[in-house]
Write an enzyme that holds these catalytic residues in place. Sequence first.
Site, PDB file in Angstrom:
ATOM      1  CD  GLU A   1      -3.052  -0.873   2.255  1.00 49.90           C
ATOM      2  OE1 GLU A   1      -3.405   0.255   2.647  1.00 49.90           O
ATOM      3  OE2 GLU A   1      -3.430  -1.928   2.780  1.00 49.90           O
TER       4      GLU A   1
ATOM      5  CG  ASP B   1      -6.629  -3.574   7.620  1.00 50.33           C
ATOM      6  OD1 ASP B   1      -6.640  -3.664   6.384  1.00 50.33           O
ATOM      7  OD2 ASP B   1      -6.230  -2.543   8.220  1.00 50.33           O
TER       8      ASP B   1
ATOM      9  CD  GLU C   1     -11.204   0.006   4.476  1.00 49.58           C
ATOM     10  OE1 GLU C   1     -11.014   0.378   3.304  1.00 49.58           O
ATOM     11  OE2 GLU C   1     -12.342  -0.090   4.976  1.00 49.58           O
TER      12      GLU C   1
ATOM     13  CE1 TYR D   1      -1.681  -2.717   9.359  1.00 50.70           C
ATOM     14  CE2 TYR D   1      -3.505  -3.881  10.401  1.00 50.70           C
ATOM     15  CZ  TYR D   1      -3.031  -2.976   9.465  1.00 50.70           C
ATOM     16  OH  TYR D   1      -3.917  -2.320   8.648  1.00 50.70           O
TER      17      TYR D   1
ATOM     18  NE  ARG E   1      -5.381   1.496  10.402  1.00 57.13           N
ATOM     19  CZ  ARG E   1      -4.281   1.911   9.775  1.00 57.13           C
ATOM     20  NH1 ARG E   1      -3.358   1.018   9.439  1.00 57.13           N
ATOM     21  NH2 ARG E   1      -4.095   3.182   9.508  1.00 57.13           N
TER      22      ARG E   1
ATOM     23  CG  HIS F   1      -4.254  -8.131  12.911  1.00 55.98           C
ATOM     24  ND1 HIS F   1      -4.068  -8.907  11.796  1.00 55.98           N
ATOM     25  CD2 HIS F   1      -5.172  -7.192  12.567  1.00 55.98           C
ATOM     26  CE1 HIS F   1      -4.848  -8.462  10.822  1.00 55.98           C
ATOM     27  NE2 HIS F   1      -5.534  -7.424  11.267  1.00 55.98           N
TER      28      HIS F   1
END
Length: 689
Positions: free
Chosen positions: A9, A84, A86, A300, A302, A345
């Site tokens: 990303e 995740d 998204e 990560y 989130r 996660h």
Amino acid sequence: MSKTLVIVESPAKAKTIKKYLPKGYEVEATMGHVIDLPKSRIGINIEEDFKPDYIKIRGKAELLKKLKNAAKKADQVYLATDPDREGEAISWHMANFLEIDLATKCRIEFHEITKKAVNAAIENKRIIDIDLVNSQQARRILDRLVGYSLSPFLWKKVKKGLSGGRVQSVVTRIIVDREEEIAAFIPEEYWNLELLLKKADDEKTFISKFYSEDGKKKTITNAEEAIRLEKVVNAHPIVVENVKKRIRYQKPPLPFTTSTLQQEAYKVLGFTTQRTMRLAQQLYEGVDIKGSGLTGLITYLRTDSTRIADEAVAESKEYIIEHFGDDYLGTEKKAGKKKNVQDAHEAIRPSSVMLTPEEARNSLEPDQYRLYKLIWERLLCSQMADAQYFVTDVDVACSNLIFKTKGETQKFDGFTRVGKGAGKNDDSILPELAIGDDLERLKTTKEQKFTKPPARYTEASLVKILEEKGIGRPSTYAPTIATIKNRDYVEVEDKHFKPTELGVTVTHLMKEYFSDVVNISFTAEMEDRLDAVSDGQTDWIELLKNFYQGFEKELTNAQEKAESVTIADPESDVDCELCGRRMVIKKGKYGRFLACPGFPDCKNTKPYFEKTGGICSVCGGDIVKRTSKTGRTFYSCNNYPDCDYMNWDLPIPEKCPVCGSTLFQKGLGKRKSIYCDKKDCGYKAPMAE
């Protein structure tokens, strides 16, 4: 030689990953979403089972062309977007765009950017999780249906530029409801009665607080009662009636989730949720560490889970034993299962405990260092032994009255050895007391008090209540809070959220006509249903149908019955120099500004800066509140650019007792202090709570 393309990303993440991959691998970044719903229209065909009309995001055409060309040259393509909802959706869109068969194992994911994690992800590639994609689609479409329906309604009934949303409207309601609780609160009088005591043969004094009369716990409600009890104390001897000794164990905190990181960073470092998430993203994607190059420093960011990997537990244990000894090693700890926890996660932790904050400090920006230190210390604490305290509870009798006191000293520091310690000071140490000991009363203090209303929310307490109620997801808290501030629904006053007149008006309108949308329980239940979609237990189309059926009825009713509301712009204390009218405060695309109410006859406007009440120590001008390009609040002179005075700390009403200049507040919580910044003064003092 075969060539593999890895798509991530962000460019920062791409650079870090590239370092860990062998020759033949190329890494490109999508720069976030590349395909999404259009901005100019709702983009959902409600009649065709809510079919989304996805388009290429404006400005991403060249990037998509570049990615397509790179994919054509590659023998295989791996989609390594964030782990995740998204990220899964971005991978799905990219797979469709690049015409990758969704049945192939093209998806790789890692929760920390280390060589081991990247290589393990490639070895364990999988197909795209369509349930996770559908959960993201359902959430996106729900938010679009609500937002693109409510916003025009609010423009028509209140004023242009407003927005409503599935989560933001509930968050605003929570703040408005708290303000109404405060307004309705009726203070109740009560009195504290305390004795300053000592043993005859010991100079150590201690305070004992009134607890009960005739064996029943009692609250002193008025001055007459306080005076009566004081007379009893003055007329009778005071003896120790009971002494109980015990050991109190203080458990270490669990590793950080997204929510608890946001809360702790606000309380300890003063970081907003936006600032915390931005810094955490940088630490996750990779920082150039001297001697190591680009390195992902944390896992990560989130996550709802407090679970940590076995290798991280083992590494932490090794560090604790080496630096503190076996006694500091904790036992295995398991957190209770919370509602809405997504355990895909692990917790937010350092990628390696062995990279200490001090070793990384010279490679990090100051704020990056402070956040990394907070995360590093939290993980280490979570694996350490409990802190232990000797506690002595003493009941003091005076006729039929009982006073209580507690003393506490640290027996073993345990996890508090790391970071800021939690040891008690000498004020909590009691003299050696035994049942029957006579005590000498040195002073009796009675003090009138009043119960206080519930406090307004800070960012930390708002995040906590949102998590407790199951509203939204921790990863969305920062943008949601930013939205309600930008829309002028709430303002921040002394670091606490206060609803504006606009926020109150819109909330009342929403409660009357869109009861489901702003219903806290309904919103939390919707989060559960969206989680069920990601688990493959609920059909996402049925979820949308069930929601829209009720929402459409509410919308039609509101459009027909709701009356328009007029909210006057707040008046300033500035007169228009062109026509003499008192200027009003308006909010535009770039924030607040002053405008003449005589528009269109008078079109005078000027910048608006909120006065703090402080006086510039350089030129005597007003100190005003401003916002930096990064969104950080600072304070400067209103005579800028003629005067370049500025300060990051908050001006307070109290004046310097030495020179009379404005004082400033520094730090948070128990570390709060005040100081004068006037040259050659140098006054400093702790800030009273």
